[in-house]
Scaffold this motif. Structure first.
Motif, PDB file in Angstrom:
ATOM      1  N   THR A 470      46.038 109.423  -7.574  1.00 27.61           N
ATOM      2  CA  THR A 470      44.766 108.169  -7.849  1.00 27.61           C
ATOM      3  C   THR A 470      44.251 107.608  -9.423  1.00 27.61           C
ATOM      4  O   THR A 470      44.749 108.320 -10.227  1.00 27.61           O
ATOM      5  CB  THR A 470      43.542 108.816  -6.823  1.00 27.61           C
ATOM      6  N   SER A 471      43.585 107.124  -9.029  1.00 25.97           N
ATOM      7  CA  SER A 471      42.596 106.608 -10.736  1.00 25.97           C
ATOM      8  C   SER A 471      42.412 108.461 -11.549  1.00 25.97           C
ATOM      9  O   SER A 471      41.925 108.662 -12.274  1.00 25.97           O
ATOM     10  CB  SER A 471      41.680 105.494 -10.233  1.00 25.97           C
ATOM     11  N   GLN A 472      41.645 108.944 -10.594  1.00 25.24           N
ATOM     12  CA  GLN A 472      41.111 110.521 -10.995  1.00 25.24           C
ATOM     13  C   GLN A 472      42.195 111.267 -11.335  1.00 25.24           C
ATOM     14  O   GLN A 472      42.137 112.271 -11.897  1.00 25.24           O
ATOM     15  CB  GLN A 472      40.245 110.639 -10.199  1.00 25.24           C
ATOM     16  N   THR A 473      43.320 111.498 -10.596  1.00 25.30           N
ATOM     17  CA  THR A 473      44.443 112.795 -10.885  1.00 25.30           C
ATOM     18  C   THR A 473      45.047 111.773 -11.454  1.00 25.30           C
ATOM     19  O   THR A 473      46.036 112.873 -11.897  1.00 25.30           O
ATOM     20  CB  THR A 473      44.308 112.977  -9.383  1.00 25.30           C
ATOM     21  N   LEU A 474      45.323 110.699 -11.843  1.00 29.49           N
ATOM     22  CA  LEU A 474      46.613 109.575 -12.223  1.00 29.49           C
ATOM     23  C   LEU A 474      46.863 110.755 -14.254  1.00 29.49           C
ATOM     24  O   LEU A 474      45.433 111.343 -14.972  1.00 29.49           O
ATOM     25  CB  LEU A 474      46.579 108.615 -13.237  1.00 29.49           C
ATOM     26  N   ASN A 475      47.876 110.823 -14.085  1.00 30.73           N
ATOM     27  CA  ASN A 475      48.425 112.386 -15.524  1.00 30.73           C
ATOM     28  C   ASN A 475      48.523 111.057 -16.937  1.00 30.73           C
ATOM     29  O   ASN A 475      49.989 110.064 -16.829  1.00 30.73           O
ATOM     30  CB  ASN A 475      49.434 112.640 -15.750  1.00 30.73           C
ATOM     31  N   TYR A 476      47.056 110.057 -17.581  1.00 29.48           N
ATOM     32  CA  TYR A 476      47.869 109.351 -18.134  1.00 29.48           C
ATOM     33  C   TYR A 476      48.180 109.126 -19.841  1.00 29.48           C
ATOM     34  O   TYR A 476      48.216 109.013 -20.703  1.00 29.48           O
ATOM     35  CB  TYR A 476      46.010 108.559 -18.764  1.00 29.48           C
TER      36      TYR A 476
END
Length: 568
Positions: A470-476
């Motif tokens: 999700t947007s909270q767990t994305l590996n950016y």
């Protein structure tokens, strides 16, 4: 003064002159204070690797992404392959001991037509890695401070408070690197003592104090997938989780290029710097394994440690075996070590930026050494600012810290791998350049293994480690690395290829015409003499060559000036 003292003084003077001459071969003058020895050079890489920093700050990640088995066996595997990278790097730094490190090596080892491009790409990846590793260390320290403050108190850790502590940590590092250059080597000695004697004592105390110890089977064979519900071991495979779990070990064993970045401040750099690289990795690998084993064997309750209310398993281990007060004391020792690690990370970071600015990779405004403090102050605070910005996503992301460590690992190792790969491809040219540290027949096999490993971890550490994504767990990580890759190549194609010529090329060109660019008015005077001599002697070819070079150089400088007026 005795004859022995006179002889020693002459020897030191000879070494300093040799180092300055060696640096001059690459087109640079001695600007930084050269008063570091082999022990200091080793110490700064050992301090930046700082096994206690990586293990403590990523212990939670390790326990949930593979568990004790992946952490222990993974450490051994990663240590072996990292030594191959260190050996490849050591051979190069022995041949080319400059503060620029990897980006300068790429420029010198690549064919002339690709030299500037190789240097440009390597420099930007190294800059990304340097900034990210400073972020990982100092932000990790802020997290430790914030977490430890909750023990026996009503303090509540929040992302905003942690960012505030992080800013204070960066400012403290910036101040010391600005005004305390002369005491850095003494702090370096303190850091070596803390990271060796201090951490060893801590590890022994943990083992001795622990009421019970886990079995060897638990430490080396327990697999745990805490990456989600369902976890990635089910959605992909256990091998996927194990590969991603290697991040703790690989991130810990980064930063040893500091020995290269400090080579212009190290005596007898062509020998001391490569030995600093290898010894720091070797000793850290063995020492780190001992520390990791002491923590894993001393876990009292696995589920309680992973799901600790403190959200910091190392702190929970300390609380379980030594109580609240003992745990705080132990954490304070670790935090002091991490502070020193962050300090020297910024030191290395600022030297790399200083060298990159000197060669036009970033605005020339940052190529400035303060006359009073002998420190590249502008790049010190540039490093602090960029590191702070890289941590801001933590305000809205639960995996920001792991992403920062992935970025640091990938950025640095790509910058390590490019010059090693170039030396592997153009082995004959590299062989001619080699310094006193030479791997001989093992040079190419070592380089091949190192480059293959770097390619593997570059892919693995960009993959997601939390499910669902999700947007909270994305590996950016892939976003940051992609921006640098696409951005640096795009800027090169659009504009940089017109003015960035790579390290010291202008000075080397000038030397061919007998022109000292460091001398005010030397360019104009050489041009005037060439015109006179060309007319008097009919030396038309020489005159045209020099005038063509002068026009080219002025064009480059004008374009840099225009670019800097926009960037600065």
């Amino acid at each position: 003064m005795t004859e022995l003292e006179n002889g020693l003084e002459r020897h030191l003077s000879t070494v300093e002159e040799k180092d300055a001459q060696e640096l001059g071969k690459f087109g640079y003058k001695q600007e930084l204070r050269r008063d570091w020895g082999l022990m200091h050079n080793f110490g700064i890489s050992f301090s930046i690797i700082s096994v206690i920093t990586g293990i403590t700050t990523l212990f939670q990640y390790g326990l949930t992404t593979g568990g004790p088995g992946v952490m222990s066996v993974g450490w051994i595997v990663v240590s072996v392959f990292t030594m191959f990278v260190a050996l490849g790097m050591a051979e190069i730094v022995s041949a080319i001991p400059t503060a620029g490190g990897p980006y300068y090596w790429s420029a010198m080892l690549a064919p002339a037509k690709h030299s500037a491009f190789a240097s440009w790409i390597t420099g930007w990846f190294n800059l990304l890695g340097q900034v990210a590793v400073t972020t990982g260390i100092s932000f990790g320290l802020a997290g430790l401070i914030s977490t430890t403050a909750t023990v026996k108190s009503s303090y509540e850790a929040t992302p905003g408070k942690t960012i505030g502590i992080y800013a204070a940590v960066l400012i403290s590092h910036g101040i010391v690197n600005t005004f305390g250059v002369h005491i850095l080597r003494y702090l370096n000695n303190t850091s070596i003592l803390l990271h060796s004697v201090g951490v060893t004592s801590l590890a022994i105390a943990v083992l001795a104090k622990a009421p019970t110890h886990q079995s060897a089977k638990f430490v080396f064979a327990t697999f745990n997938d805490g990456t989600g519900d369902p976890g990635w071991s089910q959605r992909a495979s256990p091998a996927y989780v194990a590969a991603c779990g290697a991040l703790m070990s690989q991130y810990t064993l980064t930063g040893f290029d500091a020995s290269a970045h400090l080579s212009e401040e190290t005596k007898n750099a062509s020998w001391s710097a490569p030995i600093g690289v290898i010894s720091s990795v070797g000793f850290s690998s063995l020492f780190g394994f001992f520390v990791l084993m002491s923590f894993l064997f001393s876990i009292q309750n696995f589920e309680g440690t992973v799901g600790s209310d403190y959200a910091q398993p190392v702190l929970q281990i300390f609380v379980d075996i030594a109580g609240d007060d003992g745990a705080v004391v132990m954490m304070c020792l670790i935090m002091i070590c991490v502070w020193h690690c962050g300090l020297f990370s910024m030191t290395s970071n600022s030297r790399m930026m200083f060298a990159f600015a000197r060669d036009g990779g970033i605005p020339h405004f940052f190529h400035k050494v303060d006359n009073k403090f002998k420190s590249p102050i502008r790049t010190v605070w540039l490093a602090a600012f960029l590191s702070f910005c890289l941590a801001l996503p933590s305000l809205g992301s639960s995996v920001a810290f792991a992403a920062a460590t992935s970025i640091a690992t990938i950025g640095l190792y790509i910058s390590y791998g490019i010059p090693i790969l170039i030396g592997l491809i153009y082995a004959k040219d590299f062989t001619v350049r080699k310094g006193p540290f030479n791997l001989g027949l093992f040079s190419r096999p070592v380089a091949f293994i190192a480059v293959t490993w770097i390619g593997f971890i570059t892919i693995i550490f960009c993959l997601p480690t939390a499910n669902p994504v999700t947007s909270q767990t994305l590996n950016y990580t892939v976003v940051a690395v992609g921006i640098i890759a696409i951005g640096s190549i795009g800027v090169w194609l659009v504009t940089a290829r017109k003015w960035f010529v790579g390290p010291s090329k202008e000075i080397q060109e000038a030397e061919q015409f007998g022109v000292d660019l460091l001398e005010p008015g030397a360019l104009e005077e050489a041009e005037r003499k060439a015109e006179l001599e060309g007319k008097e002697r009919g030396n038309l070819v020489g005159r045209v060559s020099l005038l063509r070079w002068v026009r080219t150089l002025r064009c480059r400088r004008w374009m840099r000036k225009e670019r800097n007026s926009v960037l600065v």
